[in-house]
Design an enzyme around this catalytic site. Structure first.
Site, short mmCIF file in Angstrom:
data_model
loop_
_atom_site.label_atom_id
_atom_site.label_comp_id
_atom_site.label_asym_id
_atom_site.label_seq_id
_atom_site.Cartn_x
_atom_site.Cartn_y
_atom_site.Cartn_z
N ASP A 1 0.82 -1.20 0.00
CA ASP A 1 0.00 0.00 0.00
C ASP A 1 0.86 1.26 0.00
O ASP A 1 1.94 1.29 0.58
CB ASP A 1 -0.89 -0.01 1.25
CG ASP A 1 -1.81 1.20 1.33
OD1 ASP A 1 -2.61 1.37 0.40
OD2 ASP A 1 -1.71 1.96 2.30
N GLU B 1 0.92 -0.56 -5.22
CA GLU B 1 -0.05 0.52 -5.44
C GLU B 1 0.78 1.80 -5.55
O GLU B 1 1.16 2.39 -4.55
CB GLU B 1 -1.05 0.62 -4.28
CG GLU B 1 -2.17 1.59 -4.58
CD GLU B 1 -2.52 2.50 -3.42
OE1 GLU B 1 -3.53 3.22 -3.54
OE2 GLU B 1 -1.80 2.52 -2.42
#
Length: 729
Positions: A408, A461
């Site tokens: 993330d 990401e």
């Protein structure tokens, strides 16, 4: 006898070296003394393990729970137990933690200090273990924690009335690691660390950074749990994750996929009984879980985690999570976890100012405080912190058999000026904006996983143009296998939001992604981020009435599944959930009783199956040789067409009509080779809720008539707001 100064320091939990005074010690004359600090005790006897006989009675110092006494007629050290009578009337026969020597090896401490320990989770945290063998084997738990600036660290928990005086730990030299074996502590006991900071302040009780289990919020204690056994990844799982294989990911939030009627979560076993079969039945290849590591706040969806080694207690214990992973594997699904090494919340029981200093975080708030999320940023350049993070990645893959990690907020890690105005960030040593320490951490993570867990995937990401995210580290890349294609998602959703009459003016938004489609290895992601915070659902982003919204969505899914790149779809969007995702409620499963929503779900399932079964649609997802435009400039018609190839002679044609105008007799130039084509999927089919216009059952014979730049062509019907996928007949 112990000096008054030492006795008072023990009582105040300020003694710098409790092992020097507690336990069994010889005085200058060679006589053996035993000392124990036991608040709540009224009498203490020393019992020889070899004989089971009492060999000494310890006396309490005046007004202190400090017991000491001479062991008569003994000159050599011996194994003993303490028989303790408590003021509540009960009694215990316990081993003395201060009679046990160091258990952590010097090599472990050395490798941890230099940041090269592959498995720090084997040395730090709470490890249940048994010392010795036979009838006198001693079961307990070895605790170890890194707190280099602490003046004293104690283990507190259910086994010692949460009293920081009872179990102060041993400092292991310059390593900053403290350790203690506690015979009374066992699996299931709650515990924390009580830390005396460098300034002499007792900090709020700290949870264990390496805990393998934790209390359900609002509780914040760590829980002693066994170290999971290593899980070998099956050969078929390794093959399933190679780049030439289809990867279609179902992203989900475990707390809101299903719920009980009274609002309770389904636990891991309940999820295992239903979710893998559902996801596999829709043809997905992987499940991706929003972060399931322990976190204090439900509303963070797990992205503000404080337990990078502990599956959250919300859905059951670690063993139950393992059963869920096994159930996914049994249905042929890979399991991907969202992993958050970028930042952590400021909760007092967590990592913030862990030993009274900026230990896990950067000390300078220009480096260490994240403005967007009010969180703290890991000090990526500190070796022990990097070891903590890399170890966590390996832990999930190696100990639970996880097939991949989606990392993330990578962009926030890569740049020191991320979301910071000029003058409020600290340049790197070269004066640049790149966070060199974070880059080194990400590369190290990729290399360790590649070495120790070959076949495990890393997804980034990452929303910027940082180069070579998915290139191997030996070629100068970050080492990820795939990068989420955020640009593709933004552009195509912007196009689909437009009324069809205006789409001609935004035609390039659908084709621009192919300009850079093979610069990285991409995943086309329609994730949870697109259906929260007032963005609505994918269905409600589409223009028109209810029929047109559904048709637009099915056409978009066809465009996505026919487009180069692996696929990811967030839960609920597979059946066209009209409402925005609510993490506090389950998905609106009742919608599947309506033909329109059931049709969207069936369309997604058929797209997945076609994508998996047809090599031309996936084998060269990340290679420009697998794609060629057939029609890219028909902006007045809002029509696109292209061919997909597998490099072994297989081809598929994808044609999209993004207007509500059906186009019968449409002539399309096609590649030479196949003599005829057939319609393998039509997103306008009646079974999907469409108008059932198209070419079902027809053989589209290739004719020697030039069209759209080709020497041969086919004539077909383009349904309204629809995608067709054609295969050789």
């Amino acid at each position: 006898m112990l000096t008054d100064h030492d006795a008072q320091a023990l009582l105040n939990a300020h003694h710098p070296d409790p092992f020097a005074v507690l336990g069994l010690h010889a005085d200058a004359d060679g006589r053996l003394w035993v000392r124990a600090l036991l608040p709540g005790a009224t009498a203490v006897e020393v019992v020889a393990v070899a004989t089971g006989q009492r060999v000494a009675t310890l006396s309490a110092r005046a007004d202190m729970p400090l017991f000491e006494g001479l062991v008569p007629r003994r000159k050599l050290r011996f194994d003993y137990r303490l028989r303790i009578t408590w003021d509540h009337g009960g009694s215990s026969l316990l081993a003395d933690p201060y009679a046990i020597g160091p258990l952590l090896g010097d090599a472990d401490l050395h490798y941890f200090a230099e940041g090269s320990h592959l498995r720090p989770f084997e040395m730090l945290g709470a490890l249940p273990m048994t010392l010795g063998e036979g009838p006198h084997a001693l079961a307990g738990t070895r605790f170890a924690v890194w707190a280099p600036d602490a003046r004293r660290v104690s283990v507190v928990g259910d086994f010692n009335a949460w009293d920081g005086r009872r179990h102060p730990m041993r400092a292991r030299g310059s390593s900053g690691v403290w350790e203690l074996f506690i015979p009374a502590a066992g699996v299931g006991d709650r515990y924390k660390f009580e830390i005396l900071g460098a300034a002499g302040q007792v900090l709020p009780l700290k949870a264990d950074p390496y805990a393998r289990a934790a209390e359900l919020r609002p509780g914040t204690a760590s829980i002693i749990a066994p170290l999971p056994q290593r899980r070998e990844r099956a050969p078929e799982r390794r093959v399933a994750d190679t780049r030439g294989q289809p990867i279609s990911v179902y992203e989900l939030h475990a707390g809101s996929w299903r719920r009980h009627p009274d609002g309770r979560w389904h636990d891991w076993d309940e999820l295992a009984a239903a979710l893998p079969a559902y996801v596999a039945g829709l043809g997905f290849t992987h499940v991706e879980l929003l972060p399931i590591s322990e976190h204090p706040f439900d509303g963070s969806w797990g992205y503000q985690t404080l337990g990078l080694y502990a599956p959250t207690a919300r859905f059951g214990g670690p063993e139950a999570f393992q059963r869920f992973v096994d159930a996914c594997h049994a249905h042929g699904l890979g399991v991907v976890l969202d992993w958050v090494p970028a930042h952590f919340p400021t909760d007092a029981h967590g990592l913030a100012q862990f030993d009274g200093s900026a230990l896990y975080e950067y000390a300078d708030p220009r480096e260490g405080f994240h403005r967007d999320w009010n969180t703290l940023i890991y000090n990526f350049g500190r070796r022990e912190v990097a070891n903590f993070l890399v170890g966590s990645a390996l832990y999930w893959v190696e100990r639970y058999g996880i097939d991949g990690l989606r990392v993330d907020a990578v962009a926030s890690m890569l740049y020191r000026d991320y979301s910071r105005p000029a003058g409020e960030w600290v340049p790197n040593v070269h004066g640049g904006r790149e966070n060199l320490e974070a880059i080194a951490l990400l590369r190290r993570t990729a290399e360790v996983l590649g070495q120790e867990a070959p076949g495990a995937l890393l997804f980034a990401e990452e929303s910027t143009a940082f180069p070579q995210v998915s290139a191997p580290t030996f070629a100068g890349g970050l080492g990820f296998h795939y990068k989420w294609n955020m640009g593709w998602m933004h552009d195509t959703l912007a196009y689909l939001r437009e009324d069809p009459v205006n789409r001609r003016w935004h035609h390039d938004k659908m084709s621009f992604g192919l300009v850079y489609a093979f610069s990285e290895h991409f995943v086309l992601a329609l994730s949870h981020d697109e259906v929260v915070h007032g963005k609505g659902s994918l269905l409600t982003k589409m223009p028109g009435d209810a029929w047109q919204q559904a048709a637009n969505l099915r056409a978009y899914y066809g465009f996505m599944w026919g487009h180069p790149g692996k696929k990811l779809l967030f839960m609920g969007q597979e059946f066209g959930q009209p409402s925005e995702w609510n993490h506090d409620a389950e998905l609106p499963w009742g919608l599947l009783g309506q033909p329109r929503h059931a049709g969207i779900q069936r369309c997604v399932a058929d797209l997945n199956r076609l994508y998996r079964d047809e090599p031309a649609l996936h084998a060269l997802d990340c290679d420009g040789a697998g794609f060629e435009w057939l029609l890219v400039d028909a902006r007045e018609l809002s029509v696109f067409a292209w061919v997909r190839r597998d490099g072994q002679g297989r081809e598929a044609i994808v044609v999209c009509n993004f207007t509500p105008v059906p186009r019968p007799g449409f002539r399309l130039g096609v590649p030479a080779g196949a003599g005829a084509w057939r319609e393998a999927l039509n997103s306008d089919a009646a079974v999907y809720g469409g108008s059932n216009q198209g070419n079902g059952g027809q053989t589209l014979v290739v004719q020697a008539e030039p069209a759209t730049g080709r020497g041969q062509s086919i004539t077909l019907t383009l349904p309204p707001l629809a995608t067709l996928i054609l295969l050789p007949a």
